[in-house]
Design a protein around this motif. Structure first.
Motif, PDB file in Angstrom:
ATOM      1  N   LEU A   1       0.801  -1.219   0.000  1.00 34.92           N
ATOM      2  CA  LEU A   1       0.000   0.000   0.000  1.00 34.92           C
ATOM      3  C   LEU A   1       0.841   1.280   0.000  1.00 34.92           C
ATOM      4  N   GLU A   2       2.168   1.116  -0.099  1.00 36.54           N
ATOM      5  CA  GLU A   2       3.078   2.267  -0.132  1.00 36.54           C
ATOM      6  C   GLU A   2       2.911   3.154   1.102  1.00 36.54           C
ATOM      7  N   ILE A   3       2.908   2.510   2.266  1.00 33.68           N
ATOM      8  CA  ILE A   3       2.795   3.201   3.553  1.00 33.68           C
ATOM      9  C   ILE A   3       4.194   3.259   4.152  1.00 33.68           C
ATOM     10  N   PRO A   4       4.600   4.398   4.731  1.00 30.44           N
ATOM     11  CA  PRO A   4       5.929   4.478   5.346  1.00 30.44           C
ATOM     12  C   PRO A   4       6.111   3.410   6.431  1.00 30.44           C
ATOM     13  N   GLY A   5       7.312   2.826   6.490  1.00 30.14           N
ATOM     14  CA  GLY A   5       7.611   1.770   7.452  1.00 30.14           C
ATOM     15  C   GLY A   5       7.394   2.213   8.889  1.00 30.14           C
ATOM     16  N   GLY A   6       6.823   1.338   9.690  1.00 31.94           N
ATOM     17  CA  GLY A   6       6.587   1.603  11.104  1.00 31.94           C
ATOM     18  C   GLY A   6       5.247   2.261  11.406  1.00 31.94           C
ATOM     19  N   THR A   7       4.553   2.737  10.402  1.00 27.79           N
ATOM     20  CA  THR A   7       3.275   3.429  10.624  1.00 27.79           C
ATOM     21  C   THR A   7       2.232   2.491  11.214  1.00 27.79           C
ATOM     22  N   LEU A   8       2.095   1.301  10.649  1.00 28.18           N
ATOM     23  CA  LEU A   8       1.076   0.362  11.134  1.00 28.18           C
ATOM     24  C   LEU A   8       1.391  -0.119  12.549  1.00 28.18           C
ATOM     25  N   ALA A   9       2.659  -0.353  12.850  1.00 27.15           N
ATOM     26  CA  ALA A   9       3.033  -0.788  14.202  1.00 27.15           C
ATOM     27  C   ALA A   9       2.693   0.301  15.222  1.00 27.15           C
ATOM     28  N   ARG A  10       2.963   1.558  14.871  1.00 29.50           N
ATOM     29  CA  ARG A  10       2.650   2.665  15.784  1.00 29.50           C
ATOM     30  C   ARG A  10       1.148   2.771  16.030  1.00 29.50           C
ATOM     31  N   LEU A  11       0.368   2.699  14.945  1.00 28.26           N
ATOM     32  CA  LEU A  11      -1.085   2.809  15.099  1.00 28.26           C
ATOM     33  C   LEU A  11      -1.652   1.625  15.888  1.00 28.26           C
ATOM     34  N   ARG A  12      -1.091   0.424  15.682  1.00 32.15           N
ATOM     35  CA  ARG A  12      -1.564  -0.745  16.435  1.00 32.15           C
ATOM     36  C   ARG A  12      -1.288  -0.565  17.925  1.00 32.15           C
ATOM     37  N   ARG A  13      -0.064  -0.097  18.262  1.00 30.35           N
ATOM     38  CA  ARG A  13       0.269   0.134  19.678  1.00 30.35           C
ATOM     39  C   ARG A  13      -0.701   1.132  20.299  1.00 30.35           C
ATOM     40  N   GLU A  14      -0.990   2.217  19.580  1.00 32.22           N
ATOM     41  CA  GLU A  14      -1.919   3.218  20.094  1.00 32.22           C
ATOM     42  C   GLU A  14      -3.322   2.630  20.255  1.00 32.22           C
ATOM     43  N   ALA A  15      -3.761   1.832  19.277  1.00 38.96           N
ATOM     44  CA  ALA A  15      -5.099   1.223  19.351  1.00 38.96           C
ATOM     45  C   ALA A  15      -5.196   0.252  20.515  1.00 38.96           C
ATOM     46  N   LEU A  16      -4.149  -0.550  20.726  1.00 40.01           N
ATOM     47  CA  LEU A  16      -4.156  -1.493  21.851  1.00 40.01           C
ATOM     48  C   LEU A  16      -4.148  -0.758  23.186  1.00 40.01           C
ATOM     49  N   ALA A  17      -3.393   0.344  23.252  1.00 36.27           N
ATOM     50  CA  ALA A  17      -3.377   1.147  24.477  1.00 36.27           C
ATOM     51  C   ALA A  17      -4.760   1.742  24.747  1.00 36.27           C
TER      52      ALA A  17
END
Length: 163
Positions: free
Chosen positions: A67-83
């Motif tokens: 999807l041409e998303i910058p690396g680490g973006t999904l991991a950051r959003l997942r951490r925030e969502a889990l928090a």
């Protein structure tokens, strides 16, 4: 998608909208994207885009590349969502009827509902003073994450509450 807030909080909604927007921008159907990231069906992609589920960490690289998303973006959003999910459970905003001092623990082993979301089957008391470690396995199960990650989520929530 409508402008209504997605279940799970702002970060989960942002992640879902990002996946959908990038898939459409790259001109891919859900089926094509599913094949590109190694899934045999497109229904998980739909769940991710609707905010019903978070993509698992092992799909981060494939999704970001496809999807041409910058690396680490999904991991950051997942951490925030889990928090956010952990905070909602701890604050009693999750729609469940937890009382202080209780944790979500399944009464029936392996009881999972459709689409992979594990709903708690019963509330069992947690001993006062059990600390973060006592609630971590139950919270981890409720969130669908390992207990070690639940400890990190609880620690972060406790640290924010102390500020």
């Amino acid at each position: 998608m409508t402008g209504a807030p997605l279940p799970g909080g702002p970060a989960a909604g942002e992640l879902a909208r990002l996946l959908r927007r990038k898939r459409i921008e790259t001109g891919q159907s859900m089926r094509v994207l599913a094949r590109r990231i190694g899934l045999s069906a497109h229904s998980p992609v739909s769940d991710y885009e609707q905010g019903r589920r978070l993509p698992p960490p092992d799909l981060d690289g494939a999704l970001e590349a496809a999807l041409e998303i910058p690396g680490g973006t999904l991991a950051r959003l997942r951490r925030e969502a889990l928090a956010e999910r952990a905070a909602a459970i701890l604050d009693g905003e999750s729609g469940e009827s937890a009382e202080p001092g209780e944790a979500y623990v399944p009464a029936e082993p392996g009881g999972a509902s459709p689409r992979g979301y594990r709903r708690p089957r019963a509330l069992l008391p947690v001993a006062p003073g059990a600390g973060l470690g006592g609630a971590a396995p139950a919270l981890g199960f409720a969130l669908g994450v390992p207990a070690a990650l639940a400890v990190v989520i609880l620690w972060g929530a406790a640290r924010r509450a102390a500020r």
